[in-house]
Design a protein around this motif. Structure first.
Motif, PDB file in Angstrom:
ATOM      1  N   ARG A 153       0.831  -1.208   0.000  1.00 11.13           N
ATOM      2  CA  ARG A 153       0.000   0.000   0.000  1.00 11.13           C
ATOM      3  C   ARG A 153       0.868   1.261   0.000  1.00 11.13           C
ATOM      4  NH1 ARG A 153      -3.125  -2.998   3.892  1.00 11.13           N
ATOM      5  NH2 ARG A 153      -5.064  -3.764   2.939  1.00 11.13           N
ATOM      6  N   ARG A 154       1.951   1.223   0.765  1.00 13.93           N
ATOM      7  CA  ARG A 154       2.877   2.372   0.746  1.00 13.93           C
ATOM      8  C   ARG A 154       3.472   2.562  -0.642  1.00 13.93           C
ATOM      9  NH1 ARG A 154       6.311   1.158   6.310  1.00 13.93           N
ATOM     10  NH2 ARG A 154       4.594   1.523   7.792  1.00 13.93           N
ATOM     11  N   LYS A 155       3.795   1.449  -1.287  1.00 10.88           N
ATOM     12  CA  LYS A 155       4.392   1.542  -2.617  1.00 10.88           C
ATOM     13  C   LYS A 155       3.377   2.068  -3.623  1.00 10.88           C
ATOM     14  CE  LYS A 155       7.957  -0.882  -5.098  1.00 10.88           C
ATOM     15  NZ  LYS A 155       8.940   0.044  -4.554  1.00 10.88           N
ATOM     16  N   VAL A 156       2.122   1.640  -3.496  1.00 18.11           N
ATOM     17  CA  VAL A 156       1.077   2.142  -4.394  1.00 18.11           C
ATOM     18  C   VAL A 156       0.889   3.648  -4.209  1.00 18.11           C
ATOM     19  CG1 VAL A 156      -1.391   2.059  -4.859  1.00 18.11           C
ATOM     20  CG2 VAL A 156      -0.114  -0.054  -4.621  1.00 18.11           C
ATOM     21  N   GLU A 157       0.880   4.105  -2.960  1.00 16.96           N
ATOM     22  CA  GLU A 157       0.752   5.544  -2.719  1.00 16.96           C
ATOM     23  C   GLU A 157       1.933   6.310  -3.307  1.00 16.96           C
ATOM     24  OE1 GLU A 157      -1.769   7.124  -1.496  1.00 16.96           O
ATOM     25  OE2 GLU A 157      -2.898   5.273  -1.246  1.00 16.96           O
ATOM     26  N   PHE A 158       3.133   5.735  -3.168  1.00 16.45           N
ATOM     27  CA  PHE A 158       4.310   6.390  -3.744  1.00 16.45           C
ATOM     28  C   PHE A 158       4.205   6.469  -5.265  1.00 16.45           C
ATOM     29  CE2 PHE A 158       8.528   5.916  -5.663  1.00 16.45           C
ATOM     30  CZ  PHE A 158       9.144   7.063  -5.190  1.00 16.45           C
ATOM     31  N   PHE A 159       3.759   5.381  -5.901  1.00 17.08           N
ATOM     32  CA  PHE A 159       3.609   5.379  -7.360  1.00 17.08           C
ATOM     33  C   PHE A 159       2.539   6.372  -7.806  1.00 17.08           C
ATOM     34  CE2 PHE A 159       5.354   0.827  -7.613  1.00 17.08           C
ATOM     35  CZ  PHE A 159       6.613   1.296  -7.937  1.00 17.08           C
ATOM     36  N   ARG A 160       1.474   6.486  -7.038  1.00 15.50           N
ATOM     37  CA  ARG A 160       0.429   7.452  -7.405  1.00 15.50           C
ATOM     38  C   ARG A 160       0.937   8.894  -7.305  1.00 15.50           C
ATOM     39  NH1 ARG A 160      -4.810   4.613  -4.424  1.00 15.50           N
ATOM     40  NH2 ARG A 160      -5.267   3.120  -6.117  1.00 15.50           N
ATOM     41  N   ASP A 161       1.686   9.164  -6.251  1.00 13.80           N
ATOM     42  CA  ASP A 161       2.282  10.498  -6.150  1.00 13.80           C
ATOM     43  C   ASP A 161       3.237  10.761  -7.310  1.00 13.80           C
ATOM     44  OD1 ASP A 161       0.868  10.850  -3.820  1.00 13.80           O
ATOM     45  OD2 ASP A 161       2.529  10.243  -2.515  1.00 13.80           O
ATOM     46  N   SER A 162       4.044   9.741  -7.664  1.00 13.16           N
ATOM     47  CA  SER A 162       4.956   9.898  -8.792  1.00 13.16           C
ATOM     48  C   SER A 162       4.190  10.088 -10.092  1.00 13.16           C
ATOM     49  CB  SER A 162       5.861   8.666  -8.897  1.00 13.16           C
ATOM     50  OG  SER A 162       6.625   8.490  -7.725  1.00 13.16           O
ATOM     51  N   LEU A 163       3.043   9.400 -10.239  1.00 16.04           N
ATOM     52  CA  LEU A 163       2.229   9.559 -11.443  1.00 16.04           C
ATOM     53  C   LEU A 163       1.684  10.979 -11.562  1.00 16.04           C
ATOM     54  CD1 LEU A 163       0.856   8.208 -13.888  1.00 16.04           C
ATOM     55  CD2 LEU A 163      -1.043   7.609 -12.375  1.00 16.04           C
ATOM     56  N   MET A 164       1.220  11.538 -10.450  1.00 13.15           N
ATOM     57  CA  MET A 164       0.751  12.925 -10.484  1.00 13.15           C
ATOM     58  C   MET A 164       1.877  13.875 -10.877  1.00 13.15           C
ATOM     59  SD  MET A 164      -1.715  13.003  -7.107  1.00 13.15           S
ATOM     60  CE  MET A 164      -2.047  14.741  -7.346  1.00 13.15           C
ATOM     61  N   SER A 165       3.071  13.628 -10.331  1.00 11.84           N
ATOM     62  CA  SER A 165       4.215  14.468 -10.692  1.00 11.84           C
ATOM     63  C   SER A 165       4.559  14.327 -12.178  1.00 11.84           C
ATOM     64  CB  SER A 165       5.413  14.082  -9.829  1.00 11.84           C
ATOM     65  OG  SER A 165       6.546  14.823 -10.179  1.00 11.84           O
ATOM     66  N   LEU A 166       4.483  13.103 -12.712  1.00 10.27           N
ATOM     67  CA  LEU A 166       4.762  12.895 -14.133  1.00 10.27           C
ATOM     68  C   LEU A 166       3.736  13.619 -15.009  1.00 10.27           C
ATOM     69  CD1 LEU A 166       5.768   9.119 -14.262  1.00 10.27           C
ATOM     70  CD2 LEU A 166       7.254  11.087 -14.653  1.00 10.27           C
ATOM     71  N   ARG A 167       2.477  13.579 -14.613  1.00  9.70           N
ATOM     72  CA  ARG A 167       1.459  14.281 -15.402  1.00  9.70           C
ATOM     73  C   ARG A 167       1.699  15.786 -15.399  1.00  9.70           C
ATOM     74  NH1 ARG A 167      -3.912  10.834 -13.469  1.00  9.70           N
ATOM     75  NH2 ARG A 167      -3.689   9.154 -15.039  1.00  9.70           N
ATOM     76  N   LYS A 168       2.066  16.320 -14.241  1.00 10.08           N
ATOM     77  CA  LYS A 168       2.387  17.749 -14.206  1.00 10.08           C
ATOM     78  C   LYS A 168       3.588  18.060 -15.102  1.00 10.08           C
ATOM     79  CE  LYS A 168       0.604  18.485  -9.531  1.00 10.08           C
ATOM     80  NZ  LYS A 168       0.968  18.859  -8.134  1.00 10.08           N
ATOM     81  N   ASP A 169       4.627  17.229 -15.014  1.00  6.75           N
ATOM     82  CA  ASP A 169       5.806  17.457 -15.845  1.00  6.75           C
ATOM     83  C   ASP A 169       5.466  17.328 -17.329  1.00  6.75           C
ATOM     84  OD1 ASP A 169       7.248  17.811 -13.550  1.00  6.75           O
ATOM     85  OD2 ASP A 169       8.030  15.750 -13.499  1.00  6.75           O
ATOM     86  N   ALA A 170       4.582  16.366 -17.673  1.00  7.64           N
ATOM     87  CA  ALA A 170       4.201  16.190 -19.076  1.00  7.64           C
ATOM     88  C   ALA A 170       3.445  17.410 -19.593  1.00  7.64           C
ATOM     89  CB  ALA A 170       3.355  14.926 -19.231  1.00  7.64           C
ATOM     90  N   ARG A 171       2.506  17.927 -18.779  1.00  6.63           N
ATOM     91  CA  ARG A 171       1.795  19.142 -19.211  1.00  6.63           C
ATOM     92  C   ARG A 171       2.748  20.319 -19.365  1.00  6.63           C
ATOM     93  NH1 ARG A 171      -2.307  17.021 -15.710  1.00  6.63           N
ATOM     94  NH2 ARG A 171      -1.508  18.244 -13.957  1.00  6.63           N
TER      95      ARG A 171
END
Length: 293
Positions: free
Chosen positions: A82-100
């Motif tokens: 669960r901790r790893k999933v939360e970390f990946f979700r945070d990283s995904l949000m950061s990637l989407r911001k960087d992509a935009r």
């Protein structure tokens, strides 16, 4: 990234490694390439589409990992995942911001390059008015094509979102139907159990009443048997014993009795004593037989 728990299965471990590879590819190669893209517009759009597809694929893999969390037996493994999933979700949000941000930066770079080229064409003294008008028309066509492409891309994204929502709605309907069937089955089972409990309660009440009636009958039979035994004992022992004890009162002569009467009375007393002795012996034999039975 946090360390991978050692108690997970091979499928989850492979999925985590795939997520990490996609994340590293997006963050270290694709997004920087998109940010540094200065044209042409088709290249920038292809890079942006590729980045968006990879981000959506990464999001799907993270959701799959979230589903696999509850399949693990140990609480420690589930907590770490669960901790790893939360970390990946945070990283995904950061990637989407960087992509935009990279898409906007590349668009600004392409627009700046187009403006500089247009200004160079306008400042050039060797360009004739006819070529200037043709260049303006070309620039206008490029702008129209860009706007058309942006609208088409927006419509495609909208269609993709609508399709995903439709799939979610269908899945929700299926889950609702399954839940409804389960609830109906549970309701039917509950009704059957309620009927069985009611019947069992009636049977238990009837058995309790029958038990009390049986007890009353047994007690009444014992009392009757005791009274009969007492009556027999009274008739056989007490009354007969009293008659034997007071038999001499019959020998008392009256004022008008004769010797013959006295002899007759004595004979009656002897007969009575013999009968009593015989009756007592018979009673003892009957009691011995009864006790033996």
């Amino acid at each position: 990234m946090p360390p991978i728990p050692t108690t997970i299965d091979g499928e989850t471990h492979s999925l985590i490694e795939s997520i990490e590879r996609h994340h590293n590819d997006l963050s270290s190669f694709q997004i920087p390439r998109l940010r540094a893209c200065t044209g042409p517009l088709t290249t920038q759009q292809a890079c942006a589409a590729e980045v968006r597809e990879d981000i959506e694929g990464l999001a799907r893999q993270i959701e799959e990992l979230d589903v696999l969390v509850d399949d693990h037996r140990t609480e420690r493994a589930r907590r770490e995942l669960r901790r790893k999933v939360e970390f990946f979700r945070d990283s995904l949000m950061s990637l989407r911001k960087d992509a935009r941000a990279a898409i906007l930066a590349s668009k600004h770079a392409i627009d700046s390059k187009s403006r500089s080229q247009r200004e160079e064409l306008l400042r050039s003294p060797a360009v004739l008015p006819k070529s200037t008008s043709s260049s303006s028309e070309k620039i206008t066509d490029d702008v129209l094509m860009k706007a058309n492409h942006d609208v088409t891309e927006a419509l495609q994204r909208t269609m993709g979102l609508m399709q995903k929502e439709l799939e979610r709605s269908v899945l929700s309907c299926q889950v609702l139907e399954s839940s409804t069937a389960t609830i109906q089955s549970v309701s039917t089972t509950h009704d059957k159990l309620d009927l069985i409990l009611g019947t069992s309660k009636q049977l238990i009440t009837a058995l309790e009443k029958t038990d009390w009636i049986d007890r009353i009958l047994i007690i009444a039979g014992l009392v009757f048997f005791g009274l009969v035994v007492l009556f027999i004992l009274k008739q056989r022992i007490i009354d007969r014993g009293l008659r034997i004890a007071f038999f001499w009162t019959r020998l008392l002569p009256s004022s008008t009795s004769s010797t013959h009467a006295v002899v007759q009375k004595a004979g009656e007393v002897v007969s009575t004593v013999s009968a009593a002795t015989t009756g007592l012996n018979a009673n003892h034999v009957v009691e011995d037989v009864s006790s033996g039975i």
